[in-house]
Enzyme design. Structure first.
Site, PDB file in Angstrom:
ATOM      1  N   GLU A  43      -6.270   7.114  -1.215  1.00  0.00           N
ATOM      2  CA  GLU A  43      -6.190   5.909  -0.401  1.00  0.00           C
ATOM      3  C   GLU A  43      -6.771   4.709  -1.129  1.00  0.00           C
ATOM      4  O   GLU A  43      -6.223   3.605  -1.063  1.00  0.00           O
ATOM      5  CB  GLU A  43      -6.906   6.120   0.934  1.00  0.00           C
ATOM      6  CG  GLU A  43      -6.141   6.958   1.931  1.00  0.00           C
ATOM      7  CD  GLU A  43      -4.767   6.395   2.225  1.00  0.00           C
ATOM      8  OE1 GLU A  43      -4.645   5.187   2.516  1.00  0.00           O
ATOM      9  OE2 GLU A  43      -3.802   7.166   2.128  1.00  0.00           O
ATOM     10  N   HIS A  91       0.844  -1.203   0.000  1.00  0.00           N
ATOM     11  CA  HIS A  91       0.000   0.000   0.000  1.00  0.00           C
ATOM     12  C   HIS A  91       0.878   1.251   0.000  1.00  0.00           C
ATOM     13  O   HIS A  91       0.624   2.186  -0.779  1.00  0.00           O
ATOM     14  CB  HIS A  91      -0.903  -0.025   1.241  1.00  0.00           C
ATOM     15  CG  HIS A  91      -1.663   1.244   1.476  1.00  0.00           C
ATOM     16  ND1 HIS A  91      -2.976   1.408   1.089  1.00  0.00           N
ATOM     17  CD2 HIS A  91      -1.298   2.420   2.068  1.00  0.00           C
ATOM     18  CE1 HIS A  91      -3.381   2.621   1.432  1.00  0.00           C
ATOM     19  NE2 HIS A  91      -2.374   3.249   2.023  1.00  0.00           N
ATOM     20  N   GLU A  92       1.889   1.283   0.846  1.00  0.00           N
ATOM     21  CA  GLU A  92       2.763   2.456   0.923  1.00  0.00           C
ATOM     22  C   GLU A  92       3.594   2.605  -0.354  1.00  0.00           C
ATOM     23  O   GLU A  92       3.813   3.730  -0.837  1.00  0.00           O
ATOM     24  CB  GLU A  92       3.671   2.365   2.146  1.00  0.00           C
ATOM     25  CG  GLU A  92       2.943   2.313   3.479  1.00  0.00           C
ATOM     26  CD  GLU A  92       1.982   3.471   3.677  1.00  0.00           C
ATOM     27  OE1 GLU A  92       2.248   4.562   3.140  1.00  0.00           O
ATOM     28  OE2 GLU A  92       0.963   3.285   4.369  1.00  0.00           O
ATOM     29  N   HIS A 111       1.502   4.369  -2.811  1.00  0.00           N
ATOM     30  CA  HIS A 111       1.525   5.825  -2.650  1.00  0.00           C
ATOM     31  C   HIS A 111       2.734   6.418  -3.373  1.00  0.00           C
ATOM     32  O   HIS A 111       2.631   7.433  -4.064  1.00  0.00           O
ATOM     33  CB  HIS A 111       1.608   6.194  -1.166  1.00  0.00           C
ATOM     34  CG  HIS A 111       0.278   6.278  -0.476  1.00  0.00           C
ATOM     35  ND1 HIS A 111      -0.773   7.037  -0.946  1.00  0.00           N
ATOM     36  CD2 HIS A 111      -0.163   5.702   0.684  1.00  0.00           C
ATOM     37  CE1 HIS A 111      -1.801   6.925  -0.124  1.00  0.00           C
ATOM     38  NE2 HIS A 111      -1.457   6.120   0.870  1.00  0.00           N
TER      39      HIS A 111
END
EC number: 3.4.24.-
Length: 290
Positions: free
Chosen positions: A219, A142-143, A146
């Protein structure tokens, strides 16, 4: 780079059109304000803060969270963490970021950095202790999402634009109140300063709502990236584990909250200022994605 240039050009065009419209409406004749100079002034100060914050974001993140960078792994867990981030970065097509661990009981992680090839990804000690390896991998994915999506740069640019708008229109409002309503003919009177501060407060809240709305959209995109890189079931499992720990206060600095895996929980009107969507919505979005 082209995406950034187009973004800046579009928003600059909006500001120029707004300035021209006010001039055509004759507002400048009543207030004596040079909107071209005001626009440049507001843009310089509006973007300066957000861009400087972006450039020093890694340093600030390390200082504010106490993140310890893993340069040479000392344990098999640190070795696994580095190998996992390296693998995910390669799959995402970005340069290996710095990897760190910050001392916090809460389960959280964040990514920051001024561009996708000079980033930092860090996880909390609590997350490493309580999450399974698959769930930790999903959080890292997930990071990395980003970083690969360029969310840090995009949010900094959006913040710069809304800062410019807030300063620009607040000063127009203050000048209008001072010159037209209060009939002040000599310099800026107290009416200008009071009206400008009031307008900045109101417009600042509206601007924050816009920025947080965009943050919530990012997100969902980062969750999708995490699902592609680590598997949908693992990403859902990580979010479900976060939901089970929602009672634990989030202690991340405000400047990093938008890039954490867990943004806390707010209800009602306060929900408009949330950097993250509710975990239930994120889980449902992944389930529908399949």
């Amino acid at each position: 780079m082209m995406r950034i240039l187009l973004f800046l050009a579009t928003n600059l065009a909006v500001l120029i059109i707004a300035s021209i419209t006010l001039k055509l409406l004759g507002v400048d004749r009543y207030t004596g304000q040079n909107y071209g100079s005001l626009l440049i002034f507001c843009a310089v100060f509006g973007f300066a803060g957000s861009l400087i914050s972006l450039l020093i974001s890694k340093w600030m993140a390390k200082m504010s969270t106490g993140t310890e960078i893993i340069s040479q792994p000392r344990t098999r867990h640190e070795q696994w963490l580095l190998q996992t981030v390296e693998e995910l970065s390669r799959e995402a097509g970005i340069k290996m970021p710095e990897v760190g661990i910050f001392p916090a009981y809460e389960s959280n992680a964040f990514a920051t950095g001024w561009n996708k090839n000079d980033a930092l990804v860090a996880v909390s000690q609590g997350l490493l202790e309580r999450f399974s390896p698959d769930e930790v991998r999903a959080v890292l994915a997930h990071e990395i999402g980003h970083v690969a999506n360029g969310d840090m740069v995009t949010l900094a640019l959006i913040q710069g634009v809304v800062n410019t708008f807030v300063m620009f229109f607040a000063r127009i409002f203050g000048n209008f109140v001072d010159k037209v309503i209060l009939k002040n003919e000599s310099g800026h009177g107290i009416g200008y300063f009071v009206a400008t501060i009031f307008a900045e407060l109101v417009l600042g809240i509206l601007a924050s709502i816009i920025v947080m709305w965009f943050s919530r959209k990012r997100e969902f995109k980062a969750d999708e990236a995490g699902a592609r890189l680590a598997g949908t079931n693992a990403m859902i499992g990580a979010l479900q584990r976060l939901r089970a720990e929602q009672g634990v206060p989030v202690q991340m600095p405000d400047s990093l909250t938008a890039f954490g895996i867990n943004g806390g929980l707010k209800h009602g009107l306060a929900g408009l200022l949330m950097s993250h969507p509710p975990l239930e919505e994120r889980i449902e979005a992944l389930r529908q994605r399949g």
